[in-house]
Design a protein around this motif. Structure first.
Motif: not given
Length: 526
Positions: A16-33
């Motif tokens: 769970i934490l690794l998935f959250t970290l990867v998803a978090g890095i993705m949205i730092v690169i391309c932030p959400p709406a």
């Protein structure tokens, strides 16, 4: 199958934490709406960065556009922009990246907090790990990765630890006083709706402290002592923040008895804890095309209420965790009474499952435990349903991230902008650099103004077809400042809705329409 006493729970948490970290890095690169509510908070952040005072929203005055209106924003709590403001100050990130870092931090804290709380109230490490995996499998967990939703994200990171603290104290001491006062302040900063959760948590704390006391006097004594820091925290919140402006509970249009007002709070465990409200696009408040008509909605809502009450009874009857029963009873009971009152009085709080999220989260470990005690057929059925929900949630994340990355526009704020195309946004940002200092920019979506750095902005209401007269009455601006630029969809020109916006600005007479992209125009006033 769910209760093997081994170390598998550790692998679940790591996943769970690794998935959250990867998803978090993705949205730092391309932030959400950005959801509409935190958009106002980021406008406050913008005002503060431009020299305004703490929590002050500075906007052009409707009575005279040459002047500014300064309002202390009390409709929403300040945490939704203060935490991103902290990241922005520390790491020099833009608003979108700061919001993404906030999401990553709060989701990690939330997973660890609820896992710790579930274990604290008696569940095994495996049931606790499976419970947070169920949480992380649902659409409401993925929403912040697509849309920064402010207070909901902050509360998720805070509430697990708050509940853990409510069941950690065995006696009254000075540390308890500090805990009660500080958690009131911190929780309110996260989200103003926390206040009913604060009261529920204090009830849990009082019962937990007094549970082994037979004398009524001991219960009364503990209640009186706990009320002191509770009232100190609550009083300071009202004095320093809530009473300085308006909020959703400020005005009631009157009492209205309805089936929705009764059933929606009762149905909250399934609506909010198992993503039913999100999966149906909003059972009552629709984000997209509704799944059901009005009659079907009432039937489904009543059924969900009955099923939720039945699930509550089963948990109280068959889950042998006394502290957990205290928590689920207090939060479900207080939320039902509180929101029943809110909906009957027609306060400005929507019928959305997100308002009850903590209730749904608390039902999850009890549900996992109940299914672990059933026959294999029911276990496999539960797992199959779980996989379907997880697939739907992951698909939602992939589609939303793809839209934010490749379809939506991006400007200096960093947030993904849904209500403008890239060509129009580029034109606006260039105009922001070259327009006279007294120019005004107006938008009908309150997130778009965050990409204007050098001029004052006006956030107007969203326009509804057939309600031009009401719209004009609510969005009138007197006076004349500099050039006026109103961003509107191209479709407004065809439907002649631009005429309503001309009337809203009485001090401007000469209007021209300038297409700036395939889908958008600027209504320019002089």
């Amino acid at each position: 199958m769910f209760l093997k006493a081994d170390k598998q729970h550790q692998y679940i948490l790591i996943f769970i934490l690794l998935f959250t970290l990867v998803a978090g890095i993705m949205i730092v690169i391309c932030p959400p709406a950005l959801f509409p509510d935190p958009s106002w908070g980021f406008q406050v952040m913008r005002s503060m960065q431009m020299g305004g005072g703490f929590n002050q929203l500075i906007t052009p005055s409707q009575s005279n556009l040459n002047n500014d209106n300064i309002a202390f924003l009390t409709w929403w709590s300040p945490g939704q922009y203060l935490i991103p403001y902290l990241f922005s100050s520390l790491f020099h990130t833009n608003a979108g990246q700061s919001g993404a870092l906030t999401i990553l931090l709060c989701d990690v804290l939330g997973i660890l907090g609820f896992y710790s709380f579930f274990k604290k109230v008696g569940f095994s490490p495996m049931v606790s790990a499976l419970s947070v995996l169920l949480i992380a499998s649902q659409q409401f967990y993925f929403i912040p990765f697509a849309f920064y939703n402010g207070g909901e994200t902050l509360l998720f990171g805070f509430l697990g630890w708050f509940l853990y603290g409510c069941f950690s104290f065995k006696k009254i001491n000075w540390q308890l006083f500090v805990f009660v006062i500080l958690t009131g302040w911190v929780g309110f900063i996260c989200k103003s709706a926390y206040l009913w959760m604060y009261a529920s948590g204090m009830a849990c704390l009082w019962i937990n402290l007094s549970f082994d006391k037979k004398e009524i006097s001991s219960w009364v004594k503990n209640g009186i002592i706990l009320s002191i820091p509770f009232l100190i925290s609550l009083g300071s919140i009202f004095k320093l923040f809530i009473l300085r402006g308006t909020n959703p509970a400020s005005v009631s249009p009157g009492f209205k008895l309805s089936l929705e007002a009764l059933c929606f709070p009762l149905a909250s465990p399934l609506l909010s804890g198992f993503s039913v409200d999100e999966l149906t696009h909003g059972l009552i408040c629709h984000q997209d095309e509704p799944y059901f008509n009005a009659t079907q909605t009432l039937f489904v809502l009543a059924l969900l209420a009955l099923l939720s009450v039945g699930l509550f009874w089963a948990i109280i009857r068959f889950v042998p965790k006394p502290q957990y029963k205290i928590a689920i009873s207090m939060f479900y009971g207080v939320s039902t009474l509180f929101f029943l009152s809110v909906f009957l009085r027609q306060l400005d709080i929507s019928y959305e499952g997100r308002h009850f999220r903590i209730v749904g989260l608390l039902f999850i470990p009890g549900t996992v435990y109940l299914f672990s005690q059933l026959k294999p057929f029911f276990k496999y059925a539960f797992i199959a349903l779980w996989i379907c929900v997880a697939f739907t949630s992951f698909k939602y994340f992939v589609n939303s991230y793809n839209a934010n990355t490749h379809i939506n526009a991006h400007g200096t704020s960093g947030f993904s902008q849904q209500f403008i195309d890239q060509q129009a946004l580029d034109h606006l940002q260039q105009l922001d650099k070259t327009a006279p200092p007294n120019a005004l920019f107006a938008f009908i979506s309150n997130d778009l103004g965050l990409d204007i750095l050098h001029h004052r902005i006006i956030s107007m209401d969203a326009f509804e077809e057939g309600a031009a007269a009401t719209y004009i009455a609510n969005n009138e601006y007197d006076g004349h400042s500099g050039p006026l630029y109103i961003l509107l969809p191209q479709a407004f020109v065809k439907n002649k809705n631009v005429e309503a916006f001309k009337v809203c600005f009485k001090g401007y007479k000469n209007f021209t329409i300038k297409p700036i992209s395939k889908g958008y125009v600027l209504l320019c006033g002089e």
